[in-house]
Design a protein around this motif. Structure first.
Motif: not given
Ligand SMILES: *Cc1c(COP(=O)(O)O)cnc(C)c1O
Length: 364
Positions: A305-329
Motif C-alpha cells: 500500500m505505502d511501500l515498494t522494494m527495489a534491488d539496489v545491489t551494486g548501485v555505487e554509493g547508494v544511501s538513504e538520502s537518494d531518491e528513486a525515479v519511478l517515472l521520468g529520466s
C-alpha cells in the motif's frame, strides 16, 4: 497530506508541447483538455501554462473542476465536457456547456430565458463512441433555434483514440461532417472540433476549426507504436520516491507479501516510500523498474500500500538520502509512461492520472 512521492512538473515542457501541437494542427484554435486535474499534473498551473503558450479554450469534465479554475482567476473560455449538474454556475462563471441531448438543451434554454441572458453552447454528436452525444443530428437544428442558446460549437469524439484503425476514424469524421453540413454554411462563427491528440498528429482530415488535445500536451505520445514520442513532445511529469531504508537480504531470503521474490544472491533492497495508495499500482509487482543514482533497477516482490522494494545491489554509493525515479529520466536512463503502462496492463492516461495525484508537487 504529504506522502512519499515527489512529482516534478516541467511547465516549460508544457508550453513547448502546446506550441508544437498548435503547429501540427496548422495553427488552429486549441482547446486544451485539463480534466482529471490536468491528467494528474495540477489543473491550475497547467491551465495557466497552456494559455500563456497560446491555447484559446480549456476543457474540463465536471463543473467542480471549472469552478476551481475560475476561483484561481482563470478567465479563458471554458468548456465543460460531461457535467450539467449545477446550471447556475454555468451562468455565474461564464462556462460553456456541451449539450448531449434535447432535455439538457431545453433546460439551459429555460434557465437562460429566466435570467434574460444568452449562453454559448457546444453541441455534441455521437458518431460511433456510443457514450454521449445526439443520436439524431436533426436535433441540432432544433437546438440552434432554442431561445437563449447561442450555438458556438459542434463536436464529436473519436472512439479509436490511438487511431489503431484509421479507417474507422475517417468514417467518424465523415459522419460528423454530414451531421453538421447544414450549419457550417450558415454561420462561420461555429467552431467544429473532433480531434484528440492522436488525430492531431495522424489525421489531418479531422483538424477542422479547432483541436482538443489532452495526453500529448503532457508530452506523452498517444501511439503505442511510437511510444518514445511524436515530434518534439517533452514529458512534463516526473515522479520520484524517497528511500526510507536499505535492507540486506541474504541469498534465499524473500521480499514482500506472498513471497513472490526470492533473492538469488545476497542483495541490497531499497524500501521506497510509495505504493498502490499513490497510484503505483500493484500490477507493477516484479514488473517495473526505478532509477537510482542513474542505474535502472528492478522492483522486487509485491507493491504494498505505502511501500515498494527495489534491488539496489551494486548501485555505487547508494544511501538513504537518494531518491528513486519511478517515472521520468535520470542520466542516460528513462522510464516512460508507456513503459509503466505496459507493465501494468493499462494505458499512459491511467498512469498519469493515478501517479500524479497524491504526490507533493514541485513546479519548475
Ligand atoms: C479526454 C478528451 C480529449 C483529449 O483526448 P487525448 O486522447 O488525451 O488527446 C478530447 N476530447 C474529449 C471529449 C475528451 O474526453
Amino acid at each position: 497530506m504529504r506522502r512519499g512521492l515527489i512529482a516534478r512538473i516541467d511547465l516549460r515542457a508544457a508550453r513547448s508541447n502546446l506550441k508544437h501541437i498548435s503547429k501540427a494542427a496548422g495553427g488552429r484554435h486549441v482547446i486544451a483538455v485539463v480534466k482529471a486535474d490536468a491528467y494528474g499534473h495540477g489543473a491550475v498551473e497547467l491551465s495557466r501554462a497552456f494559455l500563456e503558450a497560446g491555447a484559446q479554450t480549456l476543457a474540463v469534465a465536471f463543473v467542480s473542476e471549472a469552478v476551481r479554475l475560475r476561483e484561481a482567476g482563470i478567465t479563458s473560455p471554458m468548456l465543460v465536457l460531461f457535467d450539467r449538474s449545477d446550471i447556475k454556475s454555468f451562468f455565474d462563471l461564464d462556462l460553456t456547456p456541451v449539450i448531449h441531448d434535447m432535455n439538457t438543451a431545453e433546460e439551459f434554454s429555460r434557465a437562460a430565458q429566466h435570467r434574460k441572458k444568452s449562453i454559448k453552447v457546444h453541441v455534441k454528436v455521437d458518431t460511433g463512441m456510443g457514450r454521449m452525444g445526439l443520436e439524431d443530428p436533426a436535433d441540432i437544428a432544433k437546438i440552434a433555434v432554442l431561445p437563449g442558446l447561442e450555438l458556438a460549437g459542434l463536436m464529436s469524439h473519436l472512439s479509436d483514440a490511438d487511431l489503431a484503425d484509421p479507417e474507422c476514424s475517417l468514417h467518424q469524421v465523415e459522419k460528423f461532417q454530414k451531421s453538421i453540413a447544414g450549419f457550417t454554411i450558415k454561420s462561420k462563427k461555429i467552431l467544429r472540433h473532433i480531434s484528440n491528440s492522436a488525430a492531431v498528429f495522424r489525421c489531418p482530415e479531422a483538424h477542422m476549426d479547432a483541436v482538443r488535445p489532452g495526453l500529448s500536451l503532457y508530452g506523452i505520445s498517444p501511439f503505442e507504436d511510437e511510444p518514445d514520442g511524436v515530434e518534439a513532445l517533452r514529458p512534463v511529469l516526473s515522479v520520484s520516491a524517497r528511500i526510507l531504508t536499505i535492507r540486506r537480504i541474504p541469498k534465499g531470503g524473500t521480499i514482500s507479501y506472498g513471497r513472490t521474490y526470492t533473492a538469488e544472491r545476497d542483495m541490497l533492497a531499497a524500501v521506497l516510500a510509495t505504493g498502490y495508495a499513490d497510484g503505483y499500482t500493484r500490477a507493477l509487482s516484479n514488473r517495473s523498474h526505478v532509477i537510482v543514482r542513474g542505474r535502472k533497477v528492478p522492483v522486487t516482490g509485491r507493491v504494498c500500500m505505502d511501500l515498494t522494494m527495489a534491488d539496489v545491489t551494486g548501485v555505487e554509493g547508494v544511501s538513504e538520502s537518494d531518491e528513486a525515479v519511478l517515472l521520468g529520466s535520470a542520466g542516460s536512463e528513462a522510464i516512460t509512461a508507456w513503459e509503466l503502462a505496459r507493465g501494468a496492463g493499462t494505458i499512459p492516461y491511467e498512469i498519469l492520472t493515478s501517479l500524479g495525484t497524491g504526490a507533493m508537487r514541485v513546479y519548475q
